[in-house]
Motif scaffolding. Sequence first.
Motif, short mmCIF file in Angstrom:
data_model
loop_
_atom_site.label_atom_id
_atom_site.label_comp_id
_atom_site.label_asym_id
_atom_site.label_seq_id
_atom_site.Cartn_x
_atom_site.Cartn_y
_atom_site.Cartn_z
N LEU A 152 73.67 -7.60 28.08
CA LEU A 152 74.03 -9.03 28.10
C LEU A 152 74.18 -9.54 29.53
N ALA A 153 74.51 -8.65 30.45
CA ALA A 153 74.67 -9.06 31.85
C ALA A 153 73.36 -9.54 32.47
N ALA A 154 72.22 -9.12 31.87
CA ALA A 154 70.93 -9.56 32.40
C ALA A 154 70.63 -11.01 32.05
N LEU A 155 71.40 -11.58 31.11
CA LEU A 155 71.11 -12.92 30.63
C LEU A 155 72.24 -13.91 30.93
N ILE A 156 73.48 -13.46 30.69
CA ILE A 156 74.62 -14.35 30.92
C ILE A 156 74.80 -14.56 32.42
N PRO A 157 74.84 -15.81 32.87
CA PRO A 157 74.95 -16.06 34.32
C PRO A 157 76.29 -15.59 34.88
N PRO A 158 76.28 -15.19 36.18
CA PRO A 158 75.14 -15.15 37.09
C PRO A 158 74.27 -13.93 36.86
N SER A 159 72.99 -14.16 36.59
CA SER A 159 72.07 -13.08 36.26
C SER A 159 71.12 -12.83 37.44
N VAL A 370 63.30 -12.27 30.35
CA VAL A 370 64.52 -11.49 30.58
C VAL A 370 65.01 -10.85 29.28
N LYS A 371 64.82 -11.55 28.16
CA LYS A 371 65.19 -10.95 26.87
C LYS A 371 64.36 -9.68 26.62
N TYR A 372 63.07 -9.77 26.91
CA TYR A 372 62.24 -8.57 26.72
C TYR A 372 62.67 -7.45 27.67
N ILE A 373 63.11 -7.83 28.87
CA ILE A 373 63.62 -6.82 29.81
C ILE A 373 64.88 -6.17 29.23
N GLU A 374 65.76 -6.98 28.65
CA GLU A 374 66.95 -6.44 27.99
C GLU A 374 66.57 -5.39 26.95
N ILE A 375 65.60 -5.75 26.11
CA ILE A 375 65.19 -4.84 25.06
C ILE A 375 64.60 -3.57 25.66
#
Length: 434
Positions: A152-159, A370-375
């Motif tokens: 979630l840190a990759a999406l929730i600012p500050p990212s 970024v969502k795909y990066i999260e996955i």
Amino acid sequence: MSPVLQGCLTLLAILVLIGLRVPVGLVLGLCAFIGTAALLPLPAAISVMGRVPYEFTASWEFSAVPLFLLMGNIAWRSGLTDGLFRIFELGLARLPGGLAVATNLAAAGFGAASGSSLATTVSIGRIAIPQMLKSGYQPALAAGVCACSGTLAALIPPSIPLIVYGILAEQSVARLFFAGIVPGILTAIAYTVMIVLRCRFTPGLAPAARPVAQPGEVGDLLRRTWPLPALAVLVLGGIYGGWFSPAEAGGVGAMLAMLFAGLQGRLRAAMLWQACVDAARTTAVILFIAIGAFMLTRYLTLTGLPAAVASTVAALDLSPVLMLAAMAVVFLVLGMFLDPFGVMLISISVLLPLFERLGYDLIWVGIIVVKYIEIGLMTPPVGLNVFAVRSIAPDISLPVIFKGVLWFLLAEAVVMILLLGFPGLTLWLPGLLI
């Protein structure tokens, strides 16, 4: 050999070398330089590529990266985040799988301060995994929730990934920050619903826990953790109100983190020095990879490969659904084997002109990327967050962790369907900034 074919062979060589574990930044920069030297006279290639590192690092927007990393490191090392898990543990004790839900929400809160997925996973996991195992939770659930909620840190600012994407795609970092809020919250909610439903129908996953607050503990926890939400509100509120830019917000956030740590008597010279060292080390890693990607982008522009890809795909006249499905396959396959930053930077170099040609909103594209990066951070065989959990919980095997992660991937699939089908979920909040 045509320049376009040369560009394709260069990309293939890059993927092979990265697969052989050659450092990503070195591979990108070296292949870009060799390719440019094959297209241009050597002095011209040196002139073109010699300017790239300065042009990228001199970007004012990039100064936000070390500043936000410093803010997160100070908040973590000074203990401003220590009480997060305990607060959620006490508040969610009656829910099925309450400790796992508390881990998920605490990771979201920590991510809002750190901007680093690995830091969130390790920091929350060290506290939450022993507590869940002690309470009888199945190891797959305990490890899986830490590995996945850290993303979630990759999406929730500050990212940090959103800052780098904004620079490369020449998009507003402020709008990207606000575009990440709703998808980040939606992902946290999807995880929570999945955990609660699983634990309700399979009680053996997570025995009921009834933690009891000690006298005065709640008040003490609130006094220790109030700076964290205050930090997030002041930083994002300042950006939204136009009081400062995202880069300036990083500096303000770092100063506020030091101020709050000082007010609570936790600001120490040794701690501050270690926070600066950690921020500098992480910045150097990101910078090294990003410079290589910027060199690759310049080289691919010379070959004409991105324009050729865009023209070819446009001529196929694929439906938006097929285009999005193809994009998902590309990112997920690359994410299974490559470093997440490398996936983003390589793919942007090739696909950004295609997105522009097809008329996609590049703010929305950034969130999807970024969502795909999260996955990718939780899919086998690489799954960096899974290996991070393994490092702090060596008694839990990798197959067990991946087994726990699979349920969170199902929740991610639901979130991605919503974000791809309804772009307004992502774009309405940044639209308020215009």
